[in-house]
Design an enzyme around this catalytic site. Structure first.
Site, PDB file in Angstrom:
ATOM      1  N   ASP A  58      -9.969  15.796  -6.007  1.00 31.34           N
ATOM      2  CA  ASP A  58      -9.815  17.241  -6.138  1.00 31.34           C
ATOM      3  C   ASP A  58     -11.171  17.880  -5.861  1.00 31.34           C
ATOM      4  O   ASP A  58     -12.203  17.204  -5.860  1.00 31.34           O
ATOM      5  CB  ASP A  58      -9.363  17.594  -7.560  1.00 31.34           C
ATOM      6  CG  ASP A  58      -7.887  17.287  -7.763  1.00 31.34           C
ATOM      7  OD1 ASP A  58      -7.145  17.291  -6.769  1.00 31.34           O
ATOM      8  OD2 ASP A  58      -7.487  17.037  -8.915  1.00 31.34           O
ATOM      9  N   ARG A  71       4.176  17.365 -20.495  1.00 31.60           N
ATOM     10  CA  ARG A  71       3.889  18.003 -21.792  1.00 31.60           C
ATOM     11  C   ARG A  71       5.152  18.280 -22.578  1.00 31.60           C
ATOM     12  O   ARG A  71       6.167  18.627 -21.983  1.00 31.60           O
ATOM     13  CB  ARG A  71       3.257  19.381 -21.598  1.00 31.60           C
ATOM     14  CG  ARG A  71       1.987  19.416 -20.936  1.00 31.60           C
ATOM     15  CD  ARG A  71       1.399  20.837 -21.084  1.00 31.60           C
ATOM     16  NE  ARG A  71       0.261  20.891 -20.202  1.00 31.60           N
ATOM     17  CZ  ARG A  71       0.249  21.549 -19.055  1.00 31.60           C
ATOM     18  NH1 ARG A  71       1.297  22.261 -18.690  1.00 31.60           N
ATOM     19  NH2 ARG A  71      -0.810  21.498 -18.285  1.00 31.60           N
ATOM     20  N   TYR A  97      -8.820  10.243  -2.974  1.00 30.91           N
ATOM     21  CA  TYR A  97      -7.913  11.381  -3.179  1.00 30.91           C
ATOM     22  C   TYR A  97      -8.561  12.270  -4.255  1.00 30.91           C
ATOM     23  O   TYR A  97      -8.144  12.302  -5.398  1.00 30.91           O
ATOM     24  CB  TYR A  97      -6.557  10.845  -3.640  1.00 30.91           C
ATOM     25  CG  TYR A  97      -5.428  11.864  -3.733  1.00 30.91           C
ATOM     26  CD1 TYR A  97      -5.580  13.186  -3.343  1.00 30.91           C
ATOM     27  CD2 TYR A  97      -4.186  11.469  -4.214  1.00 30.91           C
ATOM     28  CE1 TYR A  97      -4.533  14.081  -3.442  1.00 30.91           C
ATOM     29  CE2 TYR A  97      -3.133  12.345  -4.319  1.00 30.91           C
ATOM     30  CZ  TYR A  97      -3.307  13.653  -3.934  1.00 30.91           C
ATOM     31  OH  TYR A  97      -2.260  14.530  -4.036  1.00 30.91           O
ATOM     32  N   GLU A 106       4.717  24.004   4.466  1.00 32.67           N
ATOM     33  CA  GLU A 106       3.845  22.843   4.644  1.00 32.67           C
ATOM     34  C   GLU A 106       4.694  21.619   4.980  1.00 32.67           C
ATOM     35  O   GLU A 106       5.524  21.195   4.184  1.00 32.67           O
ATOM     36  CB  GLU A 106       3.080  22.640   3.330  1.00 32.67           C
ATOM     37  CG  GLU A 106       1.950  21.676   3.410  1.00 32.67           C
ATOM     38  CD  GLU A 106       1.118  21.703   2.139  1.00 32.67           C
ATOM     39  OE1 GLU A 106       0.716  22.793   1.678  1.00 32.67           O
ATOM     40  OE2 GLU A 106       0.876  20.614   1.597  1.00 32.67           O
ATOM     41  N   ARG A 139       6.566  22.262   0.648  1.00 32.62           N
ATOM     42  CA  ARG A 139       6.426  23.457  -0.190  1.00 32.62           C
ATOM     43  C   ARG A 139       6.235  24.712   0.645  1.00 32.62           C
ATOM     44  O   ARG A 139       5.878  24.636   1.827  1.00 32.62           O
ATOM     45  CB  ARG A 139       5.283  23.309  -1.186  1.00 32.62           C
ATOM     46  CG  ARG A 139       3.952  22.949  -0.583  1.00 32.62           C
ATOM     47  CD  ARG A 139       2.928  22.641  -1.692  1.00 32.62           C
ATOM     48  NE  ARG A 139       1.727  22.054  -1.132  1.00 32.62           N
ATOM     49  CZ  ARG A 139       0.756  21.484  -1.841  1.00 32.62           C
ATOM     50  NH1 ARG A 139       0.840  21.427  -3.154  1.00 32.62           N
ATOM     51  NH2 ARG A 139      -0.299  20.975  -1.263  1.00 32.62           N
ATOM     52  N   ARG A 148      -2.516  10.703   5.561  1.00 30.67           N
ATOM     53  CA  ARG A 148      -1.375  11.585   5.813  1.00 30.67           C
ATOM     54  C   ARG A 148      -1.933  12.881   6.329  1.00 30.67           C
ATOM     55  O   ARG A 148      -2.999  13.341   5.917  1.00 30.67           O
ATOM     56  CB  ARG A 148      -0.578  11.837   4.522  1.00 30.67           C
ATOM     57  CG  ARG A 148       0.258  10.673   4.110  1.00 30.67           C
ATOM     58  CD  ARG A 148       1.320  10.297   5.098  1.00 30.67           C
ATOM     59  NE  ARG A 148       2.471  11.217   5.074  1.00 30.67           N
ATOM     60  CZ  ARG A 148       3.422  11.190   5.992  1.00 30.67           C
ATOM     61  NH1 ARG A 148       3.369  10.358   7.017  1.00 30.67           N
ATOM     62  NH2 ARG A 148       4.445  12.025   5.890  1.00 30.67           N
ATOM     63  N   ARG A 174      -1.468  12.147 -11.653  1.00 29.65           N
ATOM     64  CA  ARG A 174      -2.213  13.397 -11.475  1.00 29.65           C
ATOM     65  C   ARG A 174      -1.542  14.555 -12.208  1.00 29.65           C
ATOM     66  O   ARG A 174      -2.176  15.523 -12.560  1.00 29.65           O
ATOM     67  CB  ARG A 174      -2.270  13.755  -9.974  1.00 29.65           C
ATOM     68  CG  ARG A 174      -3.188  12.902  -9.151  1.00 29.65           C
ATOM     69  CD  ARG A 174      -2.969  13.160  -7.668  1.00 29.65           C
ATOM     70  NE  ARG A 174      -3.169  14.547  -7.263  1.00 29.65           N
ATOM     71  CZ  ARG A 174      -4.340  15.080  -6.946  1.00 29.65           C
ATOM     72  NH1 ARG A 174      -5.413  14.332  -6.962  1.00 29.65           N
ATOM     73  NH2 ARG A 174      -4.437  16.334  -6.584  1.00 29.65           N
TER      74      ARG A 174
HETATM   75  N1  UDP Z   1       4.773  15.448  -6.925  1.00 27.55           N
HETATM   76  C1  UDP Z   1       6.137  15.374  -7.042  1.00 27.55           C
HETATM   77  N2  UDP Z   1       6.865  16.526  -7.095  1.00 27.55           N
HETATM   78  C2  UDP Z   1       6.293  17.738  -7.049  1.00 27.55           C
HETATM   79  C3  UDP Z   1       4.889  17.818  -6.933  1.00 27.55           C
HETATM   80  C4  UDP Z   1       4.159  16.654  -6.874  1.00 27.55           C
HETATM   81  O1  UDP Z   1       6.685  14.288  -7.082  1.00 27.55           O
HETATM   82  O2  UDP Z   1       7.025  18.745  -7.081  1.00 27.55           O
HETATM   83  C5  UDP Z   1       4.026  14.182  -6.845  1.00 27.55           C
HETATM   84  C6  UDP Z   1       3.825  13.710  -5.413  1.00 27.55           C
HETATM   85  O3  UDP Z   1       3.907  12.313  -5.416  1.00 27.55           O
HETATM   86  C7  UDP Z   1       2.423  14.140  -5.105  1.00 27.55           C
HETATM   87  C8  UDP Z   1       1.751  13.946  -6.451  1.00 27.55           C
HETATM   88  O4  UDP Z   1       2.737  14.326  -7.391  1.00 27.55           O
HETATM   89  O5  UDP Z   1       1.839  13.326  -4.111  1.00 27.55           O
HETATM   90  C9  UDP Z   1       0.495  14.756  -6.641  1.00 27.55           C
HETATM   91  O6  UDP Z   1       0.793  16.132  -6.446  1.00 27.55           O
HETATM   92  P1  UDP Z   1      -0.325  17.223  -6.334  1.00 27.55           P
HETATM   93  O7  UDP Z   1       0.301  18.534  -6.530  1.00 27.55           O
HETATM   94  O8  UDP Z   1      -1.463  16.824  -7.205  1.00 27.55           O
HETATM   95  O9  UDP Z   1      -0.741  17.070  -4.809  1.00 27.55           O
HETATM   96  P2  UDP Z   1      -1.780  17.900  -3.929  1.00 27.55           P
HETATM   97  O10 UDP Z   1      -2.062  19.179  -4.647  1.00 27.55           O
HETATM   98  O11 UDP Z   1      -3.005  17.033  -3.797  1.00 27.55           O
HETATM   99  O12 UDP Z   1      -1.088  18.090  -2.636  1.00 27.55           O
END
Ligand code: UDP
Length: 370
Positions: free
Chosen positions: A350, A174, A348, A300, A278, A247, A170
């Protein structure tokens, strides 16, 4: 008598209700919560829009979805550029030249690519079989250890080796100095907030709140020709084949008497010791506007899910996908009930994908006589 009874006033249900109402079908929307919007619901606290069920940053590459949403709201030019905090060390996300420079001192893309290629080669992984292997292949072991492992294992409550590889795909990787978390051409936050946007979408449509469809099934199921169910599919079938895994999340929100707490909308705590994943500082989604004296932050905490809790993320591993397929097959037996949304289809998704599939469903339904 309604044409459609829509269980769930979240994004999927609201989009479907709007499109079908616009083409002359009579819809009734129910929601078990006391508000519309599902998990994109937000509230104004101290003049600041607070995302009550976790941060939602709208982004899409789907022209049709973007046009559709713009009927109900304008969007600001917010670009999500979160920071990762690993034991006090700060890194830019998603993984890009800024991250590689801070971590390894790389100055050119070539150096960064070389560093990752070396770590990938040392791992001996050729075909990634799980999230850990996928992460190491994409960004090398250092980044996996500092920025992925702890965060992911906290979020999902299981080792990275037991998680599907697609989750980490996801995130963009870059070799440019670009901290935009997303690759899509359209991105932003509804100018007047998410709740106003959904309210506008539901304008003129009958919505009844605080009614759990499953608790009132006998009363409601024959009030409409068809039912769109956007809740969890296993709950609908009373968990007859067993529980799907989800989850959940717990949020701790605080109002602080300062203007700016962390200087970013999102800071991810990527070590395994910090119990939360976070901290969101809501005012930054609107460039700090709203209140110069106060700020609202939310920690969170990932949580395991048990019956009765809010499900947030489906756990799309092999075991759960197999179980979902059984429920899906069961759902096909009754064409009068259609499952939609993140929970109804155990995806999952968006926000833009939820909207796209609700538009698609509405398009199909428009063609059938009811
Ligand atoms: N992820 C990570 N470190 C980060 C942010 C995300 O390893 O700092 C990984 C983690 O496995 C997460 C996945 O990337 O489940 C997808 O993150 P995303 O931000 O897309 O999750 P969401 O916004 O759906 O909570």
């Amino acid at each position: 008598m309604y044409d459609y009874l829509i269980a769930g006033a979240g994004l999927a249900g609201s989009v479907f209700a709007r499109v079908m109402t616009d083409c002359g079908r009579k819809c009734l929307v129910l929601d078990r919560r006391g508000h519309v919007g599902g998990n994109i619901y937000s509230e104004i606290v101290e003049g600041i829009e607070v995302h009550k069920y976790g941060p939602h940053i709208f982004h899409t590459d789907n022209e049709e979805v973007w046009k559709f949403l713009n009927r109900f709201s304008s969007f600001n030019h917010f670009i999500y550029s979160p920071i990762a905090n690993y034991k006090g060390e700060l890194y830019n996300l998603p993984f890009n030249m800024n991250t590689f420079h801070s971590l390894w001192g790389c100055v050119t893309p070539e150096e960064a690519m070389g560093k990752i290629a070396g770590q990938k080669q040392a791992s001996g992984i050729i075909e990634p079989g799980n999230l850990e292997e996928q992460a190491v292949m994409l960004v090398g072991r250092d980044i996996y250890e500092k920025l992925i492992k702890g965060y992911t294992e906290k979020q999902w409550g299981r080792p990275c080796r037991e998680l599907p590889a697609y989750i980490i795909r996801r995130l963009p990787v870059r070799f440019t100095f670009d901290n935009n978390y997303f690759n899509h051409p359209y991105q932003g936050i509804p100018t007047e907030g998410y709740t106003k946007m959904i309210e506008k979408m539901l304008d003129g449509i009958e919505v009844r709140l605080d009614i759990d469809y499953l608790d009132h099934k006998s009363e409601y199921e024959n009030t409409a020709k068809k039912i769109i169910y956007t809740g969890a599919i296993d709950e609908y079938f009373d968990y007859c084949f067993g529980e799907l895994e989800y989850r959940s999340l717990r949020f701790e929100t605080e109002i602080l008497d300062i203007d700016n707490y962390q200087g970013a909308a999102g800071v991810n705590y990527t070590d395994k010791e910090t119990p939360y994943t976070r901290i969101i500082e809501h005012k930054h989604f609107h460039f700090g506007k709203g209140n110069a004296e106060k700020t609202v932050i939310t920690r969170e905490y990932p949580a395991s899910w048990k019956k009765g809790d809010e499900p947030y993320y489906p756990v799309n591993d092999k075991k759960n996908i197999k179980l979902y397929e059984r429920y899906k097959k069961e759902s096909m037996k009754n064409p009068r009930v259609i499952f939609a949304g993140r929970m109804g289809t155990y995806q999952y998704y968006d926000m833009d994908k939820v909207i796209a599939s609700a538009l698609e469903l509405a398009d199909t339904e428009k063609r059938v006589r009811i």
